[in-house]
Design a protein around this motif. Sequence first.
Motif, mmCIF file in Angstrom:
data_model
loop_
_atom_site.group_PDB
_atom_site.id
_atom_site.type_symbol
_atom_site.label_atom_id
_atom_site.label_comp_id
_atom_site.label_asym_id
_atom_site.label_seq_id
_atom_site.Cartn_x
_atom_site.Cartn_y
_atom_site.Cartn_z
ATOM 1 N N LEU A 164 -4.985 1.313 -8.562
ATOM 2 C CA LEU A 164 -4.099 2.426 -8.187
ATOM 3 C C LEU A 164 -4.820 3.420 -7.297
ATOM 4 O O LEU A 164 -4.290 3.848 -6.265
ATOM 5 C CB LEU A 164 -3.581 3.125 -9.451
ATOM 6 C CG LEU A 164 -2.602 2.298 -10.278
ATOM 7 C CD1 LEU A 164 -2.144 3.091 -11.490
ATOM 8 C CD2 LEU A 164 -1.406 1.900 -9.426
ATOM 9 N N VAL A 191 0.836 -1.201 0.000
ATOM 10 C CA VAL A 191 0.000 0.000 0.000
ATOM 11 C C VAL A 191 0.867 1.246 0.000
ATOM 12 O O VAL A 191 0.623 2.198 -0.749
ATOM 13 C CB VAL A 191 -0.938 -0.002 1.232
ATOM 14 C CG1 VAL A 191 -1.634 1.339 1.363
ATOM 15 C CG2 VAL A 191 -1.950 -1.110 1.114
ATOM 16 N N TRP A 192 1.919 1.199 0.774
ATOM 17 C CA TRP A 192 2.805 2.358 0.837
ATOM 18 C C TRP A 192 3.401 2.633 -0.547
ATOM 19 O O TRP A 192 3.328 3.740 -1.057
ATOM 20 C CB TRP A 192 3.919 2.086 1.854
ATOM 21 C CG TRP A 192 4.770 3.278 2.116
ATOM 22 C CD1 TRP A 192 4.535 4.255 3.021
ATOM 23 C CD2 TRP A 192 5.964 3.628 1.433
ATOM 24 N NE1 TRP A 192 5.505 5.200 2.952
ATOM 25 C CE2 TRP A 192 6.404 4.853 1.987
ATOM 26 C CE3 TRP A 192 6.708 3.038 0.415
ATOM 27 C CZ2 TRP A 192 7.553 5.497 1.545
ATOM 28 C CZ3 TRP A 192 7.853 3.682 -0.032
ATOM 29 C CH2 TRP A 192 8.271 4.896 0.528
ATOM 30 N N ILE A 231 -1.325 17.014 0.541
ATOM 31 C CA ILE A 231 -1.419 16.063 -0.584
ATOM 32 C C ILE A 231 -2.872 15.810 -0.931
ATOM 33 O O ILE A 231 -3.261 15.785 -2.106
ATOM 34 C CB ILE A 231 -0.713 14.741 -0.210
ATOM 35 C CG1 ILE A 231 0.785 14.975 -0.189
ATOM 36 C CG2 ILE A 231 -1.072 13.650 -1.194
ATOM 37 C CD1 ILE A 231 1.578 13.745 0.121
ATOM 38 N N TYR A 237 -2.686 4.401 6.294
ATOM 39 C CA TYR A 237 -1.282 4.185 6.659
ATOM 40 C C TYR A 237 -0.517 5.479 6.890
ATOM 41 O O TYR A 237 0.315 5.552 7.769
ATOM 42 C CB TYR A 237 -0.577 3.368 5.567
ATOM 43 C CG TYR A 237 -0.876 1.893 5.671
ATOM 44 C CD1 TYR A 237 -0.286 1.121 6.663
ATOM 45 C CD2 TYR A 237 -1.743 1.280 4.782
ATOM 46 C CE1 TYR A 237 -0.555 -0.226 6.776
ATOM 47 C CE2 TYR A 237 -2.023 -0.066 4.883
ATOM 48 C CZ TYR A 237 -1.425 -0.821 5.877
ATOM 49 O OH TYR A 237 -1.687 -2.139 5.983
ATOM 50 N N GLY A 282 0.568 3.692 -3.001
ATOM 51 C CA GLY A 282 0.038 5.019 -2.722
ATOM 52 C C GLY A 282 1.044 6.100 -3.051
ATOM 53 O O GLY A 282 0.732 7.064 -3.765
ATOM 54 N N VAL A 283 2.262 5.896 -2.596
ATOM 55 C CA VAL A 283 3.266 6.923 -2.831
ATOM 56 C C VAL A 283 3.526 7.068 -4.328
ATOM 57 O O VAL A 283 3.627 8.182 -4.848
ATOM 58 C CB VAL A 283 4.561 6.593 -2.058
ATOM 59 C CG1 VAL A 283 5.695 7.490 -2.522
ATOM 60 C CG2 VAL A 283 4.327 6.779 -0.570
ATOM 61 N N VAL A 341 -4.496 16.419 -4.541
ATOM 62 C CA VAL A 341 -5.123 15.349 -5.325
ATOM 63 C C VAL A 341 -6.540 15.756 -5.688
ATOM 64 O O VAL A 341 -6.985 15.617 -6.833
ATOM 65 C CB VAL A 341 -5.114 14.030 -4.528
ATOM 66 C CG1 VAL A 341 -6.003 13.009 -5.189
ATOM 67 C CG2 VAL A 341 -3.706 13.494 -4.423
ATOM 68 N N LEU A 365 -5.464 1.893 -3.831
ATOM 69 C CA LEU A 365 -4.230 1.822 -3.046
ATOM 70 C C LEU A 365 -3.856 3.201 -2.508
ATOM 71 O O LEU A 365 -3.524 3.354 -1.330
ATOM 72 C CB LEU A 365 -3.088 1.297 -3.913
ATOM 73 C CG LEU A 365 -2.917 -0.213 -3.990
ATOM 74 C CD1 LEU A 365 -1.650 -0.543 -4.736
ATOM 75 C CD2 LEU A 365 -2.871 -0.810 -2.593
ATOM 76 N N ALA A 366 -3.935 4.195 -3.397
ATOM 77 C CA ALA A 366 -3.541 5.539 -2.973
ATOM 78 C C ALA A 366 -4.456 6.022 -1.849
ATOM 79 O O ALA A 366 -4.003 6.617 -0.867
ATOM 80 C CB ALA A 366 -3.583 6.492 -4.152
ATOM 81 N N ALA A 367 -5.754 5.768 -1.991
ATOM 82 C CA ALA A 367 -6.699 6.231 -0.975
ATOM 83 C C ALA A 367 -6.448 5.528 0.344
ATOM 84 O O ALA A 367 -6.435 6.153 1.412
ATOM 85 C CB ALA A 367 -8.123 5.990 -1.444
ATOM 86 N N ILE A 368 -6.218 4.200 0.289
ATOM 87 C CA ILE A 368 -5.966 3.456 1.520
ATOM 88 C C ILE A 368 -4.694 3.974 2.188
ATOM 89 O O ILE A 368 -4.632 4.168 3.400
ATOM 90 C CB ILE A 368 -5.835 1.943 1.229
ATOM 91 C CG1 ILE A 368 -7.195 1.395 0.804
ATOM 92 C CG2 ILE A 368 -5.338 1.192 2.451
ATOM 93 C CD1 ILE A 368 -7.177 -0.057 0.449
ATOM 94 N N TYR A 369 -3.698 4.225 1.355
ATOM 95 C CA TYR A 369 -2.455 4.747 1.923
ATOM 96 C C TYR A 369 -2.713 6.069 2.643
ATOM 97 O O TYR A 369 -2.317 6.259 3.792
ATOM 98 C CB TYR A 369 -1.418 4.940 0.811
ATOM 99 C CG TYR A 369 -0.231 5.735 1.281
ATOM 100 C CD1 TYR A 369 0.690 5.178 2.155
ATOM 101 C CD2 TYR A 369 -0.058 7.050 0.882
ATOM 102 C CE1 TYR A 369 1.756 5.904 2.611
ATOM 103 C CE2 TYR A 369 1.017 7.795 1.340
ATOM 104 C CZ TYR A 369 1.926 7.217 2.208
ATOM 105 O OH TYR A 369 2.970 7.943 2.670
ATOM 106 N N VAL A 416 1.527 6.485 -6.818
ATOM 107 C CA VAL A 416 0.420 7.176 -7.484
ATOM 108 C C VAL A 416 0.532 8.685 -7.247
ATOM 109 O O VAL A 416 0.400 9.494 -8.170
ATOM 110 C CB VAL A 416 -0.941 6.655 -6.970
ATOM 111 C CG1 VAL A 416 -2.058 7.597 -7.363
ATOM 112 C CG2 VAL A 416 -1.204 5.275 -7.515
ATOM 113 N N ILE A 417 0.810 9.048 -5.993
ATOM 114 C CA ILE A 417 0.893 10.475 -5.685
ATOM 115 C C ILE A 417 2.081 11.103 -6.409
ATOM 116 O O ILE A 417 1.984 12.197 -6.968
ATOM 117 C CB ILE A 417 0.996 10.665 -4.153
ATOM 118 C CG1 ILE A 417 -0.354 10.293 -3.549
ATOM 119 C CG2 ILE A 417 1.364 12.079 -3.796
ATOM 120 C CD1 ILE A 417 -0.299 9.913 -2.113
ATOM 121 N N LEU A 467 -7.973 9.366 -11.797
ATOM 122 C CA LEU A 467 -7.440 8.910 -10.512
ATOM 123 C C LEU A 467 -7.983 9.725 -9.337
ATOM 124 O O LEU A 467 -8.451 9.142 -8.355
ATOM 125 C CB LEU A 467 -5.919 9.001 -10.521
ATOM 126 C CG LEU A 467 -5.132 7.701 -10.619
ATOM 127 C CD1 LEU A 467 -3.651 7.990 -10.619
ATOM 128 C CD2 LEU A 467 -5.471 6.788 -9.470
#
Lengths: 766, 550
Positions: free
Chosen positions: B319, A44-45, B340, B330, A48-49, B344, B322-326, A51-52, B402
Motif C-alpha cells: 500500500l 497504481v492510481w 496531499i 503518476y 494510491g488514491v 501524509v 503504491l501510494a508513493a509511486i502514485y 490509501v490517501i 503508512l
Amino acid sequence: MNEIGTEVTPQAGSNIKSLLPKAKQRERLRRWRGFKDGTSRNVVWAGGVSVIVALGLIFVYLFSEIVPMFLPASIERASEYRPPLPEDARIVHVSMERYREVAFALAKDGSYVFFRPATGLPILEGRLAIPDGVEVTAFGHGEPRTRLSVLGLSDGRALAVRDAYSLTYPDGVRLVTPKIEFPLGEEPLPVDPEGRRLIEVAIQEGVRGFAMAAATDDGRLLLSQFTARRDFMTGRTTLDVDTVELPSLDAGITRLLLSIDLRDLLVGDAEGRLTYYDVSAPARARPVDSRQVLPDGFEVSALSYLLGTVSIIVGGSDGSVTQWFLVRDDQNVRHLTRIRDFDPHPAAVTSINPEYSRKGFITADAKGNVALKFATSSRSLMMQNVVNERPISHAILAPRNDGLFALDADDLLHYYEVDNPHPQVSFRALWQKVWYEGRSQPEYVWQSSSATDEFEPKFSLVPMTLGTIKAAFYAMLFAMPLAIMGAIYSAYFMTPRMRGMTKPTIEIMEALPTVILGFLAGLWFAPFVERHLPAVFSVLILMPLTMLVVSFIWAKLPRGVRKAIPDGWEAAVLVPFIILTGWFCVEMSPHLEIWFFNGDMRQWLTDQGITYDQRNALVVGVAMGFAVIPTIFSIAEDAIFNVPRHLTQGSLALGATTWQTVTRVVLLTASPGIFSAVMIGLGRAVGETMIVLMATGNSPIVNFNIFEGMRTLSANIAVELPEAEFGGTHYRILFLSALVLFVLTFFLNTAAEIVRQRLRKKYASL
Amino acid sequence: MRDWFKSGAPWIWLNAGAAAISLIMVFGLIALIAVRGLSHFWPSPILETTVHHTDGTEERVLGELRNTEVVPVAVVAAMGIDFPEDQELVTRYLIQLGNRDLTGRDFAWFVGDLMDEWQFPDDALVLERTEWGNFYGYLLRVKEGDQVVGEGEAAWEELFPRVARAGDLRRQIHRIERFDIGAINTQMERIRLDERSLRARGETDPAAFERLRERRAELDQQYAVLEAERAELYERIARDFLVAESMDGREVTIPIANVVRAARPNTMSFFEKLGHYFDKFGEFVGGFPREANTEGGIFPAIFGTVMMVLLMSVVVTPLGVLAAIYLREYAKQGPFVQTIRISVNNLAGVPSIVFGVFGLGFFVYWVGGSIDDLFYPERLPAPTFGTPGLMWASLTLALLTLPVVIVATEEGLTRIPRSVREGSLALGATKAETLWRVIVPMAAPAMMTGLILAVARAAGEVAPLMLVGVVKLAPNLPVDGNFPFLHLERKFMHLGFHIYDVGFQSPNVEAARPLVYATALMLVFIIIVLNLTAIAIRNRLREKAKAVAE
C-alpha cells in the motif's frame, strides 16, 4: 518526437531478412504492452488514491463519531388516544415500563389500567380500595425508579401504590406482566390525625423506610414516617405510623418534595417561594432556608427532583424553568442556591418529570408545549407543540428515555417516540466551569463514571487539556535549551568526525520506544528524584557553572596543552566533568537535605504546603523532554547546518567572532527552521501517551505545580476508552478528545512544514 | 576575563555542554537498561547477617542485596525504620528476603549500622519456585514420599537430579495441558458452534445432531485418555520433597514439583554461574511467563510482537509503495498533490493513540462487528472479530506506519535522476516498463529503509495496541496446530505492553523489576538493530545515488 534517422524497412523483394517479428505479432505485442501500461497506471492510481483516501478517512470517521453529540433531540408522534378508563375519571398519573410494552394510568376516582402504550388497548383494569364518600384530593409520586405513587384523600388518609412489572422469557420471547402493589397495605393509612382534606402529598422510599409529607386544607404541614416491624413470634408485619406537624407557612402550599434520604423537605408556595425544611430529625424539623424563586405575582406551578433527589427543578407560572439545590456554606449550613436557568416556556409550566437514569427532565406548559432539558449541560434539547394551545397536565418520559407521554387537559394521551442519546454534552459542559451537584461552587471536573446510579457524570475536558499543556510545557522547558544548544554546537562547531557519530546516536534515540522511557521514568527516575530532590536543583545550578569554569580554565591553559585537542572537541572534553558534577550533586544531596531541609526535603515541601506526588510533572518533563530532544535536535541541526557557507564566511571575513557570527547570522537565518523544529517537538509532546501514562499518577487536576501529576488527553483515552460503552456519550467524548489531539498536532506539524519549505526556498535563493 | 567573555567562548562551551549532556543521557540510558537487564540472570551471592533492632529484638536475615542508599536519618525515621541515635546519615540496604509464603514480605530495607558483619555461607540455598517467588534457607534433607533419601551434603547430590526430573515432568504436563487438551477444547467448541448454527437454521434432521454427538463422544474419550495421562504425571511429579530451614528457624517442607531451579550461588564457580546465566536467559527468551508475568519467560510477547509486525509489513509495504509511486510518478504535480504530500507527511506526527482510537471505532466495532454479523452469527453475542485482536492491531499499525513508508519510498523515487527515466523512455519502454523494471528496482533499498523504519516504529508502539488487541496474558499463541493455524481474531501479547503491564499493573513490582529491565533491553536491542540497519541501507543508497549522478 524528432526524426533522427530514417526507418529501415525491409523492401519487398530485397534480400535483407528482417529479424523483427511479423507486423501482426508486433501489433499484438504493442497492444499487450499498452494493456500492461494501462493496467499498471490504473492499479497504481486506484491503490494510491485509496490509501490517501483511507488516511483522510481517519479524520472523517473521528468527526462522524462526535457529530451525534451535538445534535438536538427529536420526537416523533406515535399515537394518540384516551386511556381505557371510565368516561368521567380524571387521570392523575401515567407511567411506562422499561421496554415500553406496558403503560399505567391512574384516575382520580381510584380506577387504574395497564395498557399498551402504542395502541391504548387495555391489559389489566382495576380499582383501588377507596371508601365510598371519600375522594382523591391530592397526588404525589416518589423517585421514578421506585415507581411509587401516593393518593391523598379527603378524609386525611393516604394510599401508596406501585405499578410493578415482572419479566419472564417463555420460549425466549420477552413477556412483561404488570401488577399493582400496595407497599403500605391495601387500606389507606391515616396521615392527618384530625382527618382534614389533604391538598398536597409527597412520598419517598428510603433505606429507613417510607415517609410521606402532606399539606391539609387548613394550612398545616404534616410529615409521617412509616416503620415496618416484624413480630418474631407471629411473623406478622405491623406498620408504625409516626406523624409530626411541621411549622407551617403563611402562603398556600402548591408543591411538596421529599428527598430519597428522607432528610430534606421542600415546599413550593403560591407566592413564588421555595422553603427548605431539615427533617432528618422530624421532631425538631424546622424551615432552614426560604428563597423567592420566582418574580412577584407568580406561583411555583411545577416542582420536581432530578434523579438522586439532589437537584430541584422549579417551574413557575411565568414559564421559567430553573435549577436549585442545597449548597453548604462555611458554617456547614445548607442553603437553597440557584444553579442555572433553562430556556423558558411561553406559558406557565404545568409539569416537570425527571429521567430515570440521567440528570435530564421533561417539562410541559399550559399552551401545549413539551421540552426536553438536561441539567449538567444546561441544554434545552428540544421544545415542540404537541397539543394545540391547550394545557398539558402531565408529561413523563419512558425509563430508557426513548418515549414520552403528554396528557392534555381533556385526558387525551399523546404518545411520542423520543431520540435523545447525548444530552450531556454541550460546549459549556466540556469547556466551562459547571456547578455539579453536591459541590460548593462551579468547577472543572472530569469524572466519567462511578459506582452509584445517581452519579452525575462530569465531562469537563479542561483538566485534561491543561494537563496536556502542563506536560508539554515542562517537557519543552527541559528539551528546548538542550536540543537547540546541542544542535548549534553540533552543526556549527563540532568536528565532522564527532558529528558523524553524534547525529545517528541522537536519531536512534528518537526511535526508542516511549514505553521504555515511561517505564524508566516511573520505576527508576521518579523514586530517584523523590530521594534526591536537592540534587535535581543543584544540578541545574552547578552544571552550567562547571561548563563555564572548565571553559575559563581551558582559556588560561598554556597553548601547547590546548593545541593537543583541536577546536570542535569541547563536548568530549566536558563529558568527564559533567559526569563528575552529576555524581557530586547526587552525593551531596543527603547533606543538602540535612543542612537546609531538616533532613527530608519531601517532608519539608509538604510542610510548606506544597503537595508532592512521586510521579509528577518534573519527572514527566524530563522523560518526555528526553523523547522530544532528538526530534528538535535533528530538525534544528539540519536547519543550522544548511545555512549557506558564504554567509558565515562573509561574516567572519568582516571580523566578527565565531560566536557573533552564530548569533547574528546563522541563528537569524536558521530561526524559521528552529521554530519548526520546536513546533514538531511540541506536537510530539502533546500527543505522547505512554510516558505520561506511566510517569504520572493520572489524576485529572487543574494546576501547574511541578511536584504534582496531571492527566493528559492522550493518557485519558488510553485509560478510559477500553471501558467506555460503544456508542455512548463517554465513548464519543473520548473520540472528541482524540479529534482535538489530531487537529492540534496536524496543525502544528503543517505550520512547521510550511515554515520549513519556505526556508528551503530561501536557502536555495541565497 | 572580559576578553574571554567577549570572545564568546563561554557560550560555545555551554552549547558544547548541551550536546555532551544529550549524548551522556542516551548512552547512560542504554547502559542503565543493559546493566540492569543483563545482570538479572547472573546468580548473585546470598548474604547472611543479624539485624539488631533498636527495640532490642534481633532478626536473622538471609537474602540477596538489591539496592544501597545513603540517606539522612529523618527519611528513615519517616518510614518507620529503626536507626541509631547519634547520626545524620545512614546507609540502608534493600534485601530480597524471599519466602513470601512464610513471612509475607519479599523485600525489606535495613539500616547498615544495625547489622552485623555480612557472611556468605557456602551452603545457603536459593530455590526458584513456580509460586510464591524465591525461597532462601538451608537445605536439611531430601525426601521421597516419607523416606529420607539424603541428609547434609548427600541431600545436595540428591536434590539436583530430582529438580531436573521434576522439570521434565512439568514440561510434559505443560505440553499435554497446553497443546493436546487445548486442541480437544478447540474442537469441542467448534462442535458446540456447529450445533448452534444448526439450531439457528432450524435444522430438523436428527442425523446431523447425531453426527455431532458422536464426534463429541469421541473427543470425550480422547480427553479421558489425556486426563489419565496427566493425572499420572501429576502423581509422579509429587513424589519428592525437600526440607529446608528458613531464617526464622522454621523447618519447611517444599514439594520439589514446585521448584524450578535450585542453586548454591555462594559456592558456584564462574563457569557454573555462566551456565546458570544462560539457562535463565534461555528460559527468559523461550519460556512462558509464570506468577502473573513476574517470573519466567517472555516468549509469547516476543512471538506476538513478531507476528503483529509481520502482518503489518505484509499490509503496509504494497500500500505504501503504491501510494508513493502514485504521488511521485503518476499524479500531476501541483499544489494539490503537494498538499496531499504534506498531509501524509504530517500524519506521521499525529499521536499514535489517535490511530488506536480510530482502529477501535472503525476496525474493531464497525468492520469487525459487521464481519461477525455476516459470518459468525452462531457465536453471537460473544464477538469473534468484533473485539480487539491481532488482525485489527496489525491493520491499525499499518495505518500508523503508512506515512513512514510513503515518505521513505518517495524520497527514494526522487533521488533517481531524470536521466535514468528519460533514457528508459527513449529506448521505447512504456511508462509501466520504465517504472517496474528500472525505477522500482533502483528505489527498492529506499522502500526497504521505509519498511525497516516502519517495523521499528511498530515494534515499539504501545498506546494504540492497548485499544486494539494487546492483553497482559494471552491463553493461546496466535499460531497453533488447530485449523486454520493462524488465528487473526486472537488477542496477543506484546513486548512493549508487557513492560507497561508488569512494571505498573503487577502486584509485586519490586520482584518484577529486573524482568522489566530485561524485557526493555530486549526491545531496545531489537529496535536499535533495526534502525542501524535502516541507517546503513540509507547511507549505502546515498553513496550509490551519488555514483549514479556522477
